[in-house]
Design a protein around this motif. Structure first.
Motif: not given
Length: 395
Positions: A175-179
């Motif tokens: 998945y592409l995510t933002r931490i």
């Protein structure tokens, strides 16, 4: 003398194939249901074996002569030339997979959501990251972009994993995510990929050499060349045992496209091995008069890196990071089998795959999409017999 050479060859073969249960079983079985011996070679051992010891072994056991006299076709192929579902590969209906599915990736649960909890800093590889849990308590391997090249490594990871999955290979869901929520400035607010742990118990890596007579493993070379995935080596594999069966996964895709561990790929990658004995010997024999390899390649943008078109010769001679006995054994029949699968991918499907990377600048996405189309055409043209290019045009 001949006896000594034979004994040496047998000893060398035995030493070089730990974890290979049996060559015939490894290369014909549709189900791996025997106990799997973990293999976790160091990078140095992988380099030594692939560059020197496997070639010496094949020479001593006269593999080259057998291939010349008896042919070298894959062992796990049905009468129709196809490969059954197995430990490495699943016969996915390529044309039947909608773009929405490709943008999301392999079927899985909902995407991860913060706040994140860091469990352990990532130890292997050059890419920064960590093993962590999302708000739902699920565990992921998280990898971040290099600050100097935002979106480069993460986009390569997203696109590479989806194309391998579409072609039928087993990959972790990514998945592409933002931490957020870690409390660590190295991670919070950063764009990242989060790869779910695969089902079952991870037991180690697999060696391409053990499976060099399987069509789906040989033909992986064509997909790697399409993606310029030069780091498709033993250390970027994973074996997991589930319900008594071993399944073989490809992992780590941030050296696909124009990326090399999140930095722009050097011009020579894909043209020669990192330590290329054949190139060195030919260079010495010709007094250095071999055709010069590319020295520089333009960086299209920080997000795209250096993703270039294959030349006509390089389309057939493309090389990965290390020599690979399975890739070396890819026959015309192996290549045609994979080429037909590659040709089945439509432009709309490719567009959905590229969209999964969520490039900030649409120009970057269009550049990657165009290069994927052009590299595919060049590869199919180089390996085709018959109407494969017409199949691409029909896509």
């Amino acid at each position: 003398m001949r006896c000594a050479l034979t004994i040496s060859a047998l000893l060398l073969t035995t030493w070089l194939t730990p974890g290979c249960a049996e060559l015939e079983y490894d290369n014909k079985a549709a189900v791996f249901d025997r106990p799997y011996e973990p293999i976790n070679d160091s990078l140095g051992n992988i380099w030594l074996k692939t560059c020197y010891l496997y070639p010496v072994r094949d020479y001593l056991i006269f593999s080259w002569a057998g291939r010349a006299l008896a042919g070298d076709e894959a062992w796990d192929v049905g009468p129709d030339g196809q490969v059954a579902d197995g430990p490495f590969f699943v016969n996915r209906d390529i044309r039947g997979i909608p773009g929405d599915q490709l943008r999301v990736g392999p079927p899985a649960a909902a995407p991860p959501a913060g706040p994140w909890q860091v469990k352990k800093a990532k130890e292997k590889g050059a890419t920064p990251g960590f093993i962590g849990e999302d708000a739902g308590g699920r565990t992921f391997l998280v990898k971040l972009d290099d600050p100097a090249y935002p979106e480069l490594g993460t986009s390569a990871e997203m696109i590479g994993s989806r194309i391998y999955w579409l072609m039928g290979y087993r990959v972790p869901t990514t998945y592409l995510t933002r931490i957020d929520g870690t409390g660590d400035a190295r991670y919070d607010g950063k764009r990242a990929t989060a790869s779910a742990f695969v089902p079952g118990k991870a037991v180690g890596e697999f060696k391409f050499d053990c499976y060099r007579m399987r069509r789906e493993v040989r033909a992986l070379r064509l997909v790697a060349a399409w993606l310029n995935d030069t780091d498709r080596t033993d250390n970027n594999t994973l074996v997991a045992v589930e319900d008594g069966r071993a399944f073989c996964y490809l992992v780590d895709f941030n050296s696909c496209l124009g990326s090399w561990n999140g930095h722009p790929k050097e011009a020579w990658r894909g043209w020669r091995y990192t330590w290329d004995v054949e190139y060195q010997l030919l260079g010495a024999a010709t007094l250095g008069l071999l055709p010069a390899l590319p020295r520089t390649v333009p960086v299209k943008s920080p997000a795209v890196g250096s993703f270039e078109l294959l030349t006509e010769g390089n389309a057939r001679a493309w090389r990965s990071q290390n020599p690979n006995t399975a890739f070396d054994r890819m026959t015309q029949a192996d290549a045609e089998w994979m080429a037909r699968r590659m040709a089945a991918v439509t432009i709309d499907q490719l567009r959905a795959v590229v969209a999964s990377a969520e490039f900030t600048d649409p120009v970057d996405g269009e550049a990657v999409l165009e290069m994927l189309q052009r590299r595919r055409e060049r590869l199919l043209e180089a390996w085709r017999r018959g109407g494969l290019l017409e199949d691409v045009a029909g896509g």
